[in-house]
Design an enzyme around this catalytic site. Sequence first.
Site: not given
Ligand code: HMG
Ligand code: MG
Length: 315
Positions: A24, A220, A222, A253, A262
Amino acid sequence: MSIQPPALPQQLPKQVKIVEVGPRDGLQNEALINGKAISAADKVALIEQLADAGVSYIESGSFVSPKWVPQMATSAEVFTTIKRNEKVTYAALTPNMRGYEAAIAVNADEVAIFAAASESFSQKNINCSIAESIERFAPIIADAKKRNIKVRGYVSCVVGCPYEGDISPEQVAMVAEKLLAMGCYEISLGDTIGVGTPASVTKMLQAVSARVPTAQLAVHFHDTYGQALTNIYAALGLGISVIDSAIAGLGGCPYAKGASGNVATEDVVYLLNGLGISTGIDFDKLLQTGWFISNKLGKPPISKVSSAYLAQQQS
Ligand code: HMG
Ligand code: MG
């Protein structure tokens, strides 16, 4: 007079759980090759090899917007194709109810929600404030409780933020405590941009463990600034026994510019083996798995340990 080696910290755990986030957190940030994401079949092979190596917890994908994170678009196919090992937890990262429902539909064993300790990062990553993100998670936790599905919580930017700089340990502690109070069984503290050192990480962990029991904390890191292993060592000394890592040092990220992968699982397991701390992981199989995914991605593993063993093998 002979020089005595320094004493190891007294509190080192005997056992550590590795939370493998490569499929992931690792793959989500890999560049597309000729416009193509890594195939679902390759992800499945990776996850199955990790399980075979004895990794007991694998974050296998996320259910987020495929426009935002194209590499995770095939997560449903991955979850439905993997041959499951009953000793392994296959978890999914879910940002909202829609992602949670998609994860449940493909039988994810656990889900993870993710908040940030920095307002700006929360906006860039999930397009809402910290408070709004917490509200979004409430129905996920409520439904997961009914189904007996455990929810893990992440806090990002626990030491520094790419937009705001230093983050106060108190702010991290506050967000971690909220996630715990909502029902997360474990809080993973993410140094998303890898800027921490044992000094800042220790301050942060002390502040958080004043509000969240150490047994419910994970780290966690990086490895952007090469500090991850030393930070892990500091965390072990404070009693932390759950460590997130990614095979072959994959990752980064998409919303934290310059964040590198990571910490590599191979490096962490080598460290833990050296300290006599058990993980249940077969080190040789782990190395093979890292080389497998690195070959698929057409790049060397971002792991000193893995590179050293590879060089030995090739000589
Ligand atoms: P949004 O813009 O607030 O929400 O996005 P929305 O409801 O307006 O939806 C926007 C678009 O996303 C729409 O599509 C929705 O249909 C779609 P469009 O009309 O533009 O074609 N949508 C989805 N599609 C699939 N699955 C869903 C979903 N929800 C909405 N669940 C949202 C909100 C969170 C979905 C968006 O901002 C997003 O996907 N962001 C990506 C976040 C992400 O994956 N970040 C990386 C992971 S976090 C990380 O890596 C940190 C971590 O490792 C810890 C660390 O390192 O610190 C965990
Ligand atoms: Mg991370």
